[in-house]
Design a protein around this motif. Structure first.
Motif, PDB file in Angstrom:
ATOM      1  N   SER A   1     -43.176   0.054  25.443  1.00 51.07           N
ATOM      2  CA  SER A   1     -43.806   1.066  26.303  1.00 51.07           C
ATOM      3  C   SER A   1     -42.885   2.234  26.663  1.00 51.07           C
ATOM      4  O   SER A   1     -43.352   3.274  27.108  1.00 51.07           O
ATOM      5  CB  SER A   1     -44.305   0.416  27.605  1.00 51.07           C
ATOM      6  N   PHE A   2     -41.577   2.079  26.463  1.00 52.94           N
ATOM      7  CA  PHE A   2     -40.624   3.124  26.824  1.00 52.94           C
ATOM      8  C   PHE A   2     -40.642   4.241  25.785  1.00 52.94           C
ATOM      9  O   PHE A   2     -40.582   3.989  24.584  1.00 52.94           O
ATOM     10  CB  PHE A   2     -39.214   2.530  26.912  1.00 52.94           C
ATOM     11  N   GLU A   3     -40.730   5.469  26.245  1.00 59.94           N
ATOM     12  CA  GLU A   3     -40.624   6.615  25.348  1.00 59.94           C
ATOM     13  C   GLU A   3     -39.486   7.497  25.847  1.00 59.94           C
ATOM     14  O   GLU A   3     -39.545   8.049  26.938  1.00 59.94           O
ATOM     15  CB  GLU A   3     -41.916   7.428  25.306  1.00 59.94           C
ATOM     16  N   TYR A   4     -38.461   7.598  25.051  1.00 57.22           N
ATOM     17  CA  TYR A   4     -37.296   8.414  25.397  1.00 57.22           C
ATOM     18  C   TYR A   4     -37.604   9.875  25.121  1.00 57.22           C
ATOM     19  O   TYR A   4     -38.075  10.232  24.050  1.00 57.22           O
ATOM     20  CB  TYR A   4     -36.090   7.969  24.569  1.00 57.22           C
ATOM     21  N   LYS A   5     -37.363  10.713  26.104  1.00 60.78           N
ATOM     22  CA  LYS A   5     -37.582  12.154  25.966  1.00 60.78           C
ATOM     23  C   LYS A   5     -36.220  12.837  25.937  1.00 60.78           C
ATOM     24  O   LYS A   5     -35.528  12.914  26.952  1.00 60.78           O
ATOM     25  CB  LYS A   5     -38.409  12.693  27.141  1.00 60.78           C
ATOM     26  N   SER A   6     -35.828  13.325  24.789  1.00 58.65           N
ATOM     27  CA  SER A   6     -34.487  13.885  24.634  1.00 58.65           C
ATOM     28  C   SER A   6     -34.256  15.143  25.456  1.00 58.65           C
ATOM     29  O   SER A   6     -33.133  15.455  25.815  1.00 58.65           O
ATOM     30  CB  SER A   6     -34.198  14.172  23.159  1.00 58.65           C
TER      31      SER A   6
ATOM     32  N   LYS B   1     -28.273   6.345  30.462  1.00 57.17           N
ATOM     33  CA  LYS B   1     -27.469   5.374  29.714  1.00 57.17           C
ATOM     34  C   LYS B   1     -28.022   5.223  28.276  1.00 57.17           C
ATOM     35  O   LYS B   1     -27.249   5.067  27.340  1.00 57.17           O
ATOM     36  CB  LYS B   1     -27.475   4.035  30.425  1.00 57.17           C
ATOM     37  N   VAL B   2     -29.346   5.267  28.129  1.00 57.63           N
ATOM     38  CA  VAL B   2     -29.934   5.224  26.791  1.00 57.63           C
ATOM     39  C   VAL B   2     -29.408   6.409  25.982  1.00 57.63           C
ATOM     40  O   VAL B   2     -29.021   6.254  24.824  1.00 57.63           O
ATOM     41  CB  VAL B   2     -31.487   5.245  26.856  1.00 57.63           C
ATOM     42  N   ARG B   3     -29.381   7.578  26.602  1.00 61.20           N
ATOM     43  CA  ARG B   3     -28.884   8.780  25.908  1.00 61.20           C
ATOM     44  C   ARG B   3     -27.426   8.597  25.482  1.00 61.20           C
ATOM     45  O   ARG B   3     -27.037   8.954  24.375  1.00 61.20           O
ATOM     46  CB  ARG B   3     -29.010   9.995  26.815  1.00 61.20           C
ATOM     47  N   GLU B   4     -26.605   8.060  26.361  1.00 58.73           N
ATOM     48  CA  GLU B   4     -25.188   7.876  26.061  1.00 58.73           C
ATOM     49  C   GLU B   4     -24.966   6.946  24.871  1.00 58.73           C
ATOM     50  O   GLU B   4     -24.067   7.149  24.068  1.00 58.73           O
ATOM     51  CB  GLU B   4     -24.463   7.316  27.278  1.00 58.73           C
ATOM     52  N   GLN B   5     -25.789   5.906  24.803  1.00 58.83           N
ATOM     53  CA  GLN B   5     -25.612   4.914  23.741  1.00 58.83           C
ATOM     54  C   GLN B   5     -26.182   5.389  22.434  1.00 58.83           C
ATOM     55  O   GLN B   5     -25.852   4.968  21.376  1.00 58.83           O
ATOM     56  CB  GLN B   5     -26.235   3.585  24.154  1.00 58.83           C
TER      57      GLN B   5
ATOM     58  N   ASN C   1     -34.202  15.917  31.825  1.00 54.09           N
ATOM     59  CA  ASN C   1     -33.000  15.792  32.628  1.00 54.09           C
ATOM     60  C   ASN C   1     -33.041  14.439  33.326  1.00 54.09           C
ATOM     61  O   ASN C   1     -33.880  14.201  34.176  1.00 54.09           O
ATOM     62  CB  ASN C   1     -32.934  16.927  33.657  1.00 54.09           C
ATOM     63  N   TYR C   2     -32.133  13.553  32.953  1.00 56.62           N
ATOM     64  CA  TYR C   2     -32.103  12.207  33.517  1.00 56.62           C
ATOM     65  C   TYR C   2     -31.017  12.044  34.583  1.00 56.62           C
ATOM     66  O   TYR C   2     -30.578  10.936  34.837  1.00 56.62           O
ATOM     67  CB  TYR C   2     -31.897  11.179  32.411  1.00 56.62           C
ATOM     68  N   SER C   3     -30.598  13.114  35.220  1.00 60.50           N
ATOM     69  CA  SER C   3     -29.532  13.015  36.214  1.00 60.50           C
ATOM     70  C   SER C   3     -29.924  12.141  37.397  1.00 60.50           C
ATOM     71  O   SER C   3     -29.067  11.536  38.030  1.00 60.50           O
ATOM     72  CB  SER C   3     -29.123  14.405  36.697  1.00 60.50           C
ATOM     73  N   LYS C   4     -31.211  12.039  37.688  1.00 56.28           N
ATOM     74  CA  LYS C   4     -31.685  11.203  38.794  1.00 56.28           C
ATOM     75  C   LYS C   4     -32.210   9.856  38.302  1.00 56.28           C
ATOM     76  O   LYS C   4     -32.750   9.081  39.072  1.00 56.28           O
ATOM     77  CB  LYS C   4     -32.764  11.935  39.587  1.00 56.28           C
TER      78      LYS C   4
END
Length: 66
Positions: free
Chosen positions: A45-50, A62-66, A53-56
């Protein structure tokens, strides 16, 4: 096995769509699923949006970092 990954970004107000395609000669689906799970998300169900802004939302950052 070769893999193509395709993504799009719809910009309705500007009237265009950006598309991106990535090719790899290895299957990275398992690695992506492992990363999503390790960050506490359901890969079904998770959809990563590149572009988001995930600062909050440090879990998504963390997904972005990995």
């Amino acid at each position: 096995m070769e893999q193509f990954y395709i993504d799009d970004s719809v910009h309705d107000e500007a009237g265009f769509i950006i598309g991106a395609c990535v090719y790899t000669d290895i299957d990275i689906n398992g690695k992506i699923i492992d990363i999503i799970k390790s960050c506490g998300f359901d890969p079904d169900s998770f959809e990563y949006k590149s572009s988001t802004n995930y600062s909050k939302e440090p879990e998504k950052a963390k997904v972005r970092e990995q």
